[in-house]
Design a protein around this motif. Structure first.
Motif, short mmCIF file in Angstrom:
data_model
loop_
_atom_site.label_atom_id
_atom_site.label_comp_id
_atom_site.label_asym_id
_atom_site.label_seq_id
_atom_site.Cartn_x
_atom_site.Cartn_y
_atom_site.Cartn_z
N THR A 197 4.60 -46.02 -9.37
CA THR A 197 3.60 -45.72 -10.41
C THR A 197 3.01 -47.01 -10.97
OG1 THR A 197 4.86 -43.75 -11.00
CG2 THR A 197 3.27 -44.53 -12.63
N ASP A 198 1.68 -47.05 -11.10
CA ASP A 198 1.03 -48.24 -11.64
C ASP A 198 1.07 -48.26 -13.16
OD1 ASP A 198 -0.06 -49.59 -9.23
OD2 ASP A 198 -1.00 -47.63 -8.97
N THR A 199 0.81 -47.10 -13.77
CA THR A 199 0.71 -47.04 -15.23
C THR A 199 1.24 -45.70 -15.74
OG1 THR A 199 -1.36 -48.26 -14.99
CG2 THR A 199 -0.88 -47.39 -17.18
N ILE A 200 1.95 -45.76 -16.87
CA ILE A 200 2.39 -44.54 -17.56
C ILE A 200 1.55 -44.38 -18.83
CG2 ILE A 200 4.27 -43.49 -18.90
CD1 ILE A 200 6.26 -44.89 -17.00
N ILE A 201 1.03 -43.18 -19.04
CA ILE A 201 0.42 -42.87 -20.34
C ILE A 201 1.38 -41.93 -21.05
CG2 ILE A 201 -1.51 -41.78 -21.56
CD1 ILE A 201 -3.28 -42.40 -19.14
N VAL A 202 1.81 -42.30 -22.25
CA VAL A 202 2.70 -41.42 -23.00
C VAL A 202 2.03 -41.13 -24.34
CG1 VAL A 202 4.08 -43.35 -23.92
CG2 VAL A 202 5.06 -41.05 -23.85
N GLY A 203 2.02 -39.83 -24.72
CA GLY A 203 1.38 -39.54 -26.00
C GLY A 203 1.18 -38.05 -26.24
N ARG A 204 0.31 -37.77 -27.18
CA ARG A 204 0.01 -36.39 -27.55
C ARG A 204 -1.26 -36.40 -28.40
NH1 ARG A 204 2.98 -33.17 -31.69
NH2 ARG A 204 0.80 -32.73 -32.23
N GLY A 205 -1.78 -35.21 -28.68
CA GLY A 205 -2.95 -35.09 -29.54
C GLY A 205 -2.57 -35.26 -31.01
N GLY A 206 -3.52 -35.02 -31.88
CA GLY A 206 -3.31 -35.26 -33.31
C GLY A 206 -2.34 -34.28 -33.95
N GLY A 207 -1.88 -34.62 -35.16
CA GLY A 207 -0.97 -33.76 -35.89
C GLY A 207 -0.52 -34.46 -37.17
N SER A 208 0.34 -33.79 -37.93
CA SER A 208 0.86 -34.38 -39.17
C SER A 208 1.89 -35.45 -38.81
CB SER A 208 1.52 -33.30 -40.02
OG SER A 208 2.68 -32.84 -39.34
N ILE A 209 2.27 -36.23 -39.81
CA ILE A 209 3.25 -37.30 -39.56
C ILE A 209 4.56 -36.69 -39.04
CG2 ILE A 209 4.05 -37.39 -41.97
CD1 ILE A 209 4.40 -40.48 -41.51
N GLU A 210 4.93 -35.51 -39.52
CA GLU A 210 6.15 -34.86 -39.03
C GLU A 210 6.00 -34.47 -37.56
OE1 GLU A 210 4.80 -34.02 -41.95
OE2 GLU A 210 6.37 -34.04 -43.49
N GLU A 211 4.79 -33.99 -37.21
CA GLU A 211 4.57 -33.54 -35.82
C GLU A 211 4.55 -34.73 -34.86
OE1 GLU A 211 1.02 -31.37 -36.77
OE2 GLU A 211 1.99 -29.43 -36.40
N LEU A 212 4.08 -35.88 -35.35
CA LEU A 212 4.01 -37.06 -34.48
C LEU A 212 5.32 -37.85 -34.49
CD1 LEU A 212 0.49 -38.55 -35.43
CD2 LEU A 212 1.02 -36.79 -33.76
N TRP A 213 6.31 -37.38 -35.26
CA TRP A 213 7.46 -38.21 -35.56
C TRP A 213 8.24 -38.69 -34.33
CZ3 TRP A 213 8.10 -41.09 -39.53
CH2 TRP A 213 9.30 -41.78 -39.67
N ALA A 214 8.29 -37.90 -33.29
CA ALA A 214 9.03 -38.30 -32.08
C ALA A 214 8.63 -39.70 -31.63
CB ALA A 214 8.79 -37.30 -30.96
N PHE A 215 7.35 -40.02 -31.84
CA PHE A 215 6.84 -41.33 -31.40
C PHE A 215 7.17 -42.44 -32.38
CE2 PHE A 215 4.50 -38.04 -29.23
CZ PHE A 215 4.55 -38.48 -27.91
N ASN A 216 7.85 -42.07 -33.49
CA ASN A 216 8.34 -43.08 -34.43
C ASN A 216 9.86 -43.21 -34.35
OD1 ASN A 216 5.84 -43.74 -35.52
ND2 ASN A 216 5.88 -41.94 -36.87
N GLU A 217 10.46 -42.65 -33.31
CA GLU A 217 11.91 -42.71 -33.20
C GLU A 217 12.35 -43.84 -32.28
OE1 GLU A 217 14.08 -39.02 -32.94
OE2 GLU A 217 12.29 -37.91 -33.55
N GLU A 218 13.47 -44.42 -32.67
CA GLU A 218 13.97 -45.61 -31.98
C GLU A 218 14.21 -45.37 -30.49
OE1 GLU A 218 17.35 -49.08 -32.51
OE2 GLU A 218 17.23 -47.45 -33.97
N ILE A 219 14.73 -44.19 -30.16
CA ILE A 219 15.08 -43.90 -28.77
C ILE A 219 13.85 -43.98 -27.86
CG2 ILE A 219 14.87 -41.39 -29.13
CD1 ILE A 219 17.17 -41.00 -27.19
N VAL A 220 12.70 -43.55 -28.37
CA VAL A 220 11.45 -43.60 -27.60
C VAL A 220 10.98 -45.05 -27.48
CG1 VAL A 220 9.01 -42.95 -27.56
CG2 VAL A 220 10.76 -41.25 -28.15
N ALA A 221 11.03 -45.78 -28.60
CA ALA A 221 10.63 -47.19 -28.60
C ALA A 221 11.44 -47.96 -27.56
CB ALA A 221 10.82 -47.79 -29.98
N ARG A 222 12.76 -47.74 -27.54
CA ARG A 222 13.62 -48.48 -26.60
C ARG A 222 13.27 -48.16 -25.16
NH1 ARG A 222 16.34 -52.24 -29.06
NH2 ARG A 222 16.91 -51.69 -31.18
N SER A 223 13.01 -46.89 -24.87
CA SER A 223 12.76 -46.55 -23.46
C SER A 223 11.38 -47.07 -23.02
CB SER A 223 12.95 -45.07 -23.20
OG SER A 223 11.77 -44.38 -23.37
#
Lengths: 403, 64
Positions: A197-223
């Protein structure tokens, strides 16, 4: 009637039994503000939970702390869920926590800033770790919800721009307590299963801070940080910043923007290479024209006249040298001639014959030696007189010496 | 000299850009210029072939 006295440990054991068998105290949820937060070396966490009037000691065991989806901080409003535990030796009780919930922008912002600060210190956002996003990818993996708007937007944009790159959508949960481990695992799996794979796009559409929270978790940052494959994060809208954005190799403002960053526009590239080809043709044409001009400036006629010109110059030089030589010789010869003439004149002047022409004669002895004194001759010596037109021989008769 | 088959688009594009750049310099002999031009055209053809090779696959991965 007085009760028989008991020992301290008996009393504490009794209280413990009463407290820890109470159904309500065995499973409580408590609202309060964190203070005196302490992280112990063992991984356990100790703090005090308080409201305006009261406080309670809390104990969060390491294994439960591991599962938390956010950082803790003094001043944070939390809902702690656990049970009351009595420490017999000290006669103290505490709330032993199984899980903690937070809500509200204020608390989430505190947790966000705490994690950002922590990962920044650990160097996860350092520019030196950022990998370049490949310019012309052959394969892109999109890690997001398969039913969200993000995946539709990304695929739509990629199809418009580029009909060459392969796209693999790797479906994950993008909100809720299981989203973060799911996303982190997906990034790991893509690195393992599809290393090309050349590039990974990881993400999601808009939402509240609670809905986006997974992307503020350490486990995701580390991976994201550990991914060998470059990662573009694309969470929510332009205004949404997540921890994933800081640790990713590139942040896209939206999933649409991520698709634009990840794949080049094939039509633009076609125009660009055409332009390069035109350049190339133009360059070679003007190159050859320059060479032709150079050749023309080196033609035979030009060469001939150049040579003739040079010959003329050389000839003139030789002529002038020749003339100069001649002049020099002439002046040398005439100098010598003058010298000879003057010497000749001097000689002429000294020629005795010239004197004889005026009537003088020379007297010599019989050997032809010039006599210039009466002492040279004696009576009866033979002498010779040389005149202009001959000579006379005679004998000395008498000698008279001047007084 | 045929352009290598396994050249990536990026590599071919870079070579194409270099060929165009090379012709701009003054210190080039006619032979080298022509060679560079021919190579440039080959790299252009390579890039063009890649851009026209539309074999896109869009798939969804299913975890077993």
């Amino acid at each position: 009637m007085a009760i028989k006295p008991v020992r301290v440990s008996q009393l504490n054991a009794y209280i413990k039994r009463v407290l820890q068998t109470d159904p309500l105290l065995g499973n409580v949820s408590v609202l309060g503000e964190i203070s005196n937060l302490k992280f112990h070396g063992t991984g356990h966490v100790y703090f005090t939970l308080k409201d305006e009037n009261s406080k309670i000691n809390c104990f969060l065991p390491a294994e439960n702390f591991q599962h938390l989806r956010f950082e803790l901080a003094d001043g944070m409003e939390i809902t702690a869920e656990g049970y009351i535990y009595l420490y017999e030796k000290g006669g103290t009780y505490s709330l032993n926590i199984r899980d903690i919930q937070i809500s509200g922008l204020g608390n989430l912002s505190i947790a966000f800033e705490k994690l950002k600060e922590k990962l920044l210190k650990q160097g996860l956002f350092d520019e030196k770790y950022k990998k370049p996003i490949p310019f012309f990818p052959n394969k892109i993996v999109v890690i997001t919800s398969e039913s969200g708007a993000a995946v539709r937007d990304i695929i739509k944009i990629i199809k418009i721009r580029n009909n060459i790159v392969d796209v693999l959508v790797y479906p994950v949960l993008v909100q809720g307590p299981n989203a973060a481990p799911d996303i982190a695992e997906a990034i790991k799996q893509v690195n393992l299963l599809f290393p090309e794979t050349d590039t990974i796009i990881v993400g999601r559409g808009g939402g509240s801070i609670e809905e986006l929270w997974a992307f503020n978790e350490e486990i995701v940052a580390r991976s994201i940080f550990e991914s060998k494959i470059p990662v573009i994060s694309a969470v929510g809208h332009e205004i949404d910043f997540t921890i994933s954005d800081f640790v990713a190799d590139k942040r896209a403002e939206t999933p649409t923007a991520a698709a634009q960053i990840a794949v080049p526009d094939v039509n633009e590239l076609r125009n660009y290479i055409l332009q390069l080809k035109d350049n190339l043709q133009h360059q070679i044409y003007s190159f050859i024209r320059d060479k032709e001009l150079q050749l023309q400036s080196c033609n035979i006629q030009a060469l001939t006249s150049k040579l003739e010109h040079r010959i003329t110059i050389q000839k003139n030089y030789i002529d002038s040298q020749y003339k100069e030589l001649f002049t020099l010789l002439n002046s040398l010869v005439s100098n010598d001639k003058n010298k000879i003439d003057s010497i000749k004149a001097q000689l002429e002047a000294l020629n005795p014959r010239n004197i004889m022409a005026r009537g003088y004669s020379a007297l010599t002895d019989n050997k032809g030696k010039l006599i210039n004194s009466v002492e040279a001759l004696k009576v009866d010596d033979v002498f010779k007189v040389i005149l202009r037109d001959g000579s006379i021989e005679g004998t000395v008769k008498e000698i008279r010496k001047d007084k | 000299m045929a352009a290598k088959k396994d050249l990536s688009f990026e590599e071919a594009l870079e070579k194409l850009e270099l060929s165009a750049e090379y012709l701009k310099s003054d210190q080039v002999s006619l032979e080298d210029a022509l060679k560079s031009f021919e190579q440039g055209i080959e790299y252009y053809n390579k890039c063009d072939a890649i851009l026209n090779n539309a074999k896109q696959k869009i798939e969804f991965y299913s975890k077993q």
